[in-house]
Motif scaffolding. Sequence first.
Motif, PDB file in Angstrom:
ATOM      1  N   CYS B  38       0.868  -1.179   0.000  1.00  0.00           N
ATOM      2  CA  CYS B  38       0.000   0.000   0.000  1.00  0.00           C
ATOM      3  C   CYS B  38       0.903   1.226   0.000  1.00  0.00           C
ATOM      4  N   SER B  39       0.335   2.378  -0.251  1.00  0.00           N
ATOM      5  CA  SER B  39       1.175   3.561  -0.395  1.00  0.00           C
ATOM      6  C   SER B  39       1.776   3.979   0.944  1.00  0.00           C
ATOM      7  N   THR B  83       3.802   4.495  -4.197  1.00  0.00           N
ATOM      8  CA  THR B  83       3.487   3.089  -4.450  1.00  0.00           C
ATOM      9  C   THR B  83       4.521   2.518  -5.417  1.00  0.00           C
TER      10      THR B  83
END
Lengths: 124, 124
Positions: B38-39, B83
Amino acid sequence: MRPLMHPSADEISVEGILHALSDPDRVAIYASIVSAGCSQTCSSFLTLRDREIPKSTLSQHFKVLREAGLIRGERKGVEVQNTSRCAEVEERFPGLLGAILKAHAIQSDRAAKQKRKAARSSGN
Amino acid sequence: MRPLMHPSADEISVEGILHALSDPDRVAIYASIVSAGCSQTCSSFLTLRDREIPKSTLSQHFKVLREAGLIRGERKGVEVQNTSRCAEVEERFPGLLGAILKAHAIQSDRAAKQKRKAARSSGN
Protein backbone atom coordinates in the motif's frame (compact mmCIF):
# COMPACT_ATOMS: atom_id res chain seq x y z
CA MET A 1 54.35 -0.93 -10.60
CA ARG A 2 51.39 -0.83 -8.20
CA PRO A 3 49.71 -4.19 -7.56
CA LEU A 4 46.13 -4.57 -8.85
CA MET A 5 43.61 -4.51 -5.99
CA HIS A 6 40.93 -7.18 -5.80
CA PRO A 7 38.31 -7.60 -3.08
CA SER A 8 38.11 -11.07 -1.50
CA ALA A 9 34.93 -13.04 -2.32
CA ASP A 10 33.51 -12.05 1.11
CA GLU A 11 34.05 -8.38 0.38
CA ILE A 12 32.06 -8.38 -2.88
CA SER A 13 28.94 -6.26 -2.28
CA VAL A 14 25.62 -5.88 -4.08
CA GLU A 15 26.11 -2.11 -4.12
CA GLY A 16 29.50 -2.47 -5.83
CA ILE A 17 28.14 -4.86 -8.45
CA LEU A 18 25.11 -2.71 -9.23
CA HIS A 19 27.22 0.42 -9.47
CA ALA A 20 29.75 -1.30 -11.75
CA LEU A 21 27.07 -2.70 -14.03
CA SER A 22 24.94 0.45 -14.15
CA ASP A 23 27.08 1.79 -17.01
CA PRO A 24 26.21 0.38 -20.48
CA ASP A 25 29.84 0.35 -21.65
CA ARG A 26 31.01 -1.48 -18.53
CA VAL A 27 28.22 -4.04 -18.94
CA ALA A 28 29.23 -4.55 -22.58
CA ILE A 29 32.87 -5.10 -21.51
CA TYR A 30 31.84 -7.43 -18.70
CA ALA A 31 29.43 -9.44 -20.87
CA SER A 32 32.15 -9.87 -23.45
CA ILE A 33 34.71 -11.10 -20.87
CA VAL A 34 32.14 -13.55 -19.47
CA SER A 35 31.16 -14.90 -22.88
CA ALA A 36 34.77 -15.10 -24.15
CA GLY A 37 35.58 -17.58 -21.41
CA CYS A 38 39.24 -16.66 -21.76
CA SER A 39 41.24 -13.67 -20.62
CA GLN A 40 41.04 -10.44 -22.58
CA THR A 41 43.19 -7.36 -22.52
CA CYS A 42 41.95 -3.82 -22.18
CA SER A 43 42.89 -3.03 -25.77
CA SER A 44 40.45 -5.66 -27.10
CA PHE A 45 37.78 -3.06 -26.34
CA LEU A 46 39.11 0.06 -28.04
CA THR A 47 36.05 -0.14 -30.26
CA LEU A 48 32.94 -0.86 -28.22
CA ARG A 49 29.35 -0.79 -29.38
CA ASP A 50 30.48 0.87 -32.64
CA ARG A 51 32.26 3.72 -30.87
CA GLU A 52 35.89 4.39 -30.16
CA ILE A 53 36.67 4.54 -26.45
CA PRO A 54 39.76 6.38 -25.19
CA LYS A 55 42.22 4.06 -23.48
CA SER A 56 42.08 6.09 -20.24
CA THR A 57 38.29 5.66 -20.08
CA LEU A 58 38.66 1.93 -20.70
CA SER A 59 41.25 1.64 -17.90
CA GLN A 60 38.82 3.35 -15.55
CA HIS A 61 36.01 0.94 -16.54
CA PHE A 62 38.28 -2.04 -15.90
CA LYS A 63 39.28 -0.62 -12.51
CA VAL A 64 35.62 -0.27 -11.46
CA LEU A 65 34.83 -3.84 -12.62
CA ARG A 66 37.91 -5.15 -10.79
CA GLU A 67 37.21 -3.29 -7.55
CA ALA A 68 33.60 -4.53 -7.59
CA GLY A 69 34.98 -8.09 -7.69
CA LEU A 70 33.54 -8.83 -11.12
CA ILE A 71 36.85 -9.46 -12.91
CA ARG A 72 40.37 -10.44 -12.02
CA GLY A 73 43.22 -8.63 -13.73
CA GLU A 74 46.71 -10.06 -14.03
CA ARG A 75 49.70 -8.16 -15.35
CA LYS A 76 51.45 -9.88 -18.26
CA GLY A 77 54.31 -7.67 -19.39
CA VAL A 78 52.84 -4.27 -20.27
CA GLU A 79 49.28 -5.58 -20.56
CA VAL A 80 46.65 -6.68 -18.08
CA GLN A 81 44.82 -9.94 -18.80
CA ASN A 82 41.27 -9.92 -17.45
CA THR A 83 39.10 -12.88 -16.54
CA SER A 84 35.62 -13.05 -15.07
CA ARG A 85 35.01 -13.94 -11.41
CA CYS A 86 31.43 -14.94 -12.14
CA ALA A 87 31.65 -18.28 -10.31
CA GLU A 88 32.56 -16.51 -7.06
CA VAL A 89 29.88 -13.83 -7.52
CA GLU A 90 27.29 -16.47 -8.45
CA GLU A 91 28.05 -18.39 -5.27
CA ARG A 92 27.67 -15.25 -3.19
CA PHE A 93 24.58 -13.81 -4.93
CA PRO A 94 22.87 -16.57 -6.93
CA GLY A 95 21.03 -15.35 -10.02
CA LEU A 96 22.06 -11.70 -9.74
CA LEU A 97 24.51 -11.48 -12.64
CA GLY A 98 22.28 -13.48 -14.97
CA ALA A 99 19.32 -11.21 -14.27
CA ILE A 100 21.35 -8.04 -14.88
CA LEU A 101 22.94 -9.30 -18.11
CA LYS A 102 19.51 -10.48 -19.34
CA ALA A 103 17.93 -7.09 -18.59
CA HIS A 104 20.70 -5.30 -20.51
CA ALA A 105 20.24 -7.73 -23.43
CA ILE A 106 16.47 -7.02 -23.48
CA GLN A 107 17.15 -3.30 -23.49
CA SER A 108 19.75 -3.52 -26.29
CA ASP A 109 17.45 -5.69 -28.42
CA ARG A 110 14.62 -3.22 -27.96
CA ALA A 111 16.86 -0.27 -28.89
CA ALA A 112 18.15 -2.09 -31.99
CA LYS A 113 14.57 -2.87 -33.10
CA GLN A 114 13.55 0.76 -32.67
CA LYS A 115 16.59 1.88 -34.66
CA ARG A 116 15.75 -0.49 -37.52
CA LYS A 117 12.11 0.65 -37.44
CA ALA A 118 13.21 4.31 -37.58
CA ALA A 119 15.58 3.53 -40.47
CA ARG A 120 12.76 1.82 -42.40
CA SER A 121 10.40 4.75 -41.74
CA SER A 122 12.93 7.32 -42.94
CA GLY A 123 13.59 5.20 -46.04
CA ASN A 124 9.91 5.31 -47.08
CA MET B 1 3.88 23.23 -6.76
CA ARG B 2 5.99 21.40 -9.34
CA PRO B 3 4.49 18.20 -10.71
CA LEU B 4 6.29 14.95 -9.85
CA MET B 5 8.17 13.54 -12.84
CA HIS B 6 7.78 9.88 -13.75
CA PRO B 7 9.30 8.09 -16.73
CA SER B 8 6.87 6.14 -18.92
CA ALA B 9 7.22 2.34 -18.75
CA ASP B 10 9.18 2.46 -22.05
CA GLU B 11 11.65 4.93 -20.63
CA ILE B 12 12.59 2.79 -17.62
CA SER B 13 16.23 1.73 -18.09
CA VAL B 14 18.42 -0.97 -16.55
CA GLU B 15 21.06 1.68 -15.78
CA GLY B 16 18.51 3.80 -13.87
CA ILE B 17 17.26 0.83 -11.85
CA LEU B 18 20.76 -0.39 -10.98
CA HIS B 19 21.87 3.09 -9.97
CA ALA B 20 18.75 3.63 -7.84
CA LEU B 21 19.12 0.27 -6.11
CA SER B 22 22.89 0.48 -5.60
CA ASP B 23 22.34 2.44 -2.36
CA PRO B 24 21.49 0.28 0.70
CA ASP B 25 19.10 2.87 2.16
CA ARG B 26 17.22 3.25 -1.12
CA VAL B 27 16.92 -0.53 -1.43
CA ALA B 28 15.56 -0.70 2.12
CA ILE B 29 12.98 2.00 1.30
CA TYR B 30 12.04 0.33 -1.97
CA ALA B 31 11.78 -3.18 -0.42
CA SER B 32 9.52 -1.76 2.27
CA ILE B 33 7.22 -0.05 -0.26
CA VAL B 34 7.03 -3.26 -2.31
CA SER B 35 6.27 -5.44 0.70
CA ALA B 36 3.77 -2.98 2.21
CA GLY B 37 1.59 -3.34 -0.86
CA CYS B 38 0.00 0.00 0.00
CA SER B 39 1.17 3.56 -0.40
CA GLN B 40 3.65 4.97 2.11
CA THR B 41 4.71 8.51 2.81
CA CYS B 42 8.27 9.72 3.00
CA SER B 43 7.99 10.29 6.77
CA SER B 44 7.35 6.56 7.36
CA PHE B 45 11.08 6.17 6.85
CA LEU B 46 12.54 8.77 9.20
CA THR B 47 14.09 5.85 11.07
CA LEU B 48 15.63 3.38 8.67
CA ARG B 49 17.82 0.41 9.51
CA ASP B 50 18.10 1.71 13.11
CA ARG B 51 19.39 5.09 12.03
CA GLU B 52 17.73 8.46 11.77
CA ILE B 53 17.69 9.83 8.24
CA PRO B 54 17.31 13.59 7.62
CA LYS B 55 14.12 14.41 5.75
CA SER B 56 16.08 16.11 2.93
CA THR B 57 18.12 12.92 2.35
CA LEU B 58 14.92 10.87 2.30
CA SER B 59 13.34 13.21 -0.25
CA GLN B 60 16.40 12.77 -2.46
CA HIS B 61 16.18 8.97 -2.17
CA PHE B 62 12.49 9.07 -3.17
CA LYS B 63 13.29 11.31 -6.12
CA VAL B 64 15.94 8.86 -7.41
CA LEU B 65 13.55 5.90 -7.00
CA ARG B 66 10.77 7.85 -8.76
CA GLU B 67 12.96 9.01 -11.66
CA ALA B 68 14.22 5.44 -12.16
CA GLY B 69 10.58 4.37 -12.60
CA LEU B 70 10.60 2.18 -9.49
CA ILE B 71 7.89 4.04 -7.56
CA ARG B 72 5.01 6.36 -8.31
CA GLY B 73 4.48 9.38 -6.05
CA GLU B 74 1.19 11.17 -5.71
CA ARG B 75 0.71 14.39 -3.81
CA LYS B 76 -1.98 14.20 -1.12
CA GLY B 77 -2.12 17.56 0.64
CA VAL B 78 1.36 18.27 2.01
CA GLU B 79 2.52 14.66 1.73
CA VAL B 80 3.52 12.41 -1.14
CA GLN B 81 2.04 8.91 -1.19
CA ASN B 82 4.37 6.38 -2.82
CA THR B 83 3.49 3.09 -4.45
CA SER B 84 5.64 0.53 -6.22
CA ARG B 85 5.65 0.20 -10.02
CA CYS B 86 7.04 -3.33 -9.80
CA ALA B 87 4.46 -4.83 -12.17
CA GLU B 88 5.57 -2.45 -14.96
CA VAL B 89 9.27 -3.04 -14.26
CA GLU B 90 8.75 -6.81 -14.06
CA GLU B 91 7.07 -6.79 -17.44
CA ARG B 92 9.93 -4.81 -18.96
CA PHE B 93 12.82 -6.67 -17.25
CA PRO B 94 11.57 -10.03 -15.95
CA GLY B 95 13.37 -11.28 -12.85
CA LEU B 96 15.62 -8.25 -12.38
CA LEU B 97 14.00 -6.72 -9.28
CA GLY B 98 13.60 -10.09 -7.58
CA ALA B 99 17.28 -10.92 -8.10
CA ILE B 100 18.43 -7.54 -6.75
CA LEU B 101 16.18 -7.65 -3.68
CA LYS B 102 17.27 -11.24 -2.99
CA ALA B 103 20.96 -10.30 -3.24
CA HIS B 104 20.47 -7.43 -0.80
CA ALA B 105 18.61 -9.78 1.58
CA ILE B 106 21.49 -12.30 1.42
CA GLN B 107 23.98 -9.54 2.17
CA SER B 108 21.93 -8.15 5.11
CA ASP B 109 21.48 -11.63 6.60
CA ARG B 110 25.19 -12.29 6.35
CA ALA B 111 26.03 -8.94 7.99
CA ALA B 112 23.53 -9.59 10.80
CA LYS B 113 25.04 -13.04 11.45
CA GLN B 114 28.56 -11.59 11.57
CA LYS B 115 27.35 -8.90 14.01
CA ARG B 116 25.77 -11.51 16.30
CA LYS B 117 28.93 -13.63 16.12
CA ALA B 118 31.09 -10.62 17.02
CA ALA B 119 28.75 -9.76 19.92
CA ARG B 120 28.99 -13.34 21.25
CA SER B 121 32.78 -13.30 20.93
CA SER B 122 33.13 -10.03 22.82
CA GLY B 123 30.77 -11.35 25.52
CA ASN B 124 33.01 -14.36 26.22
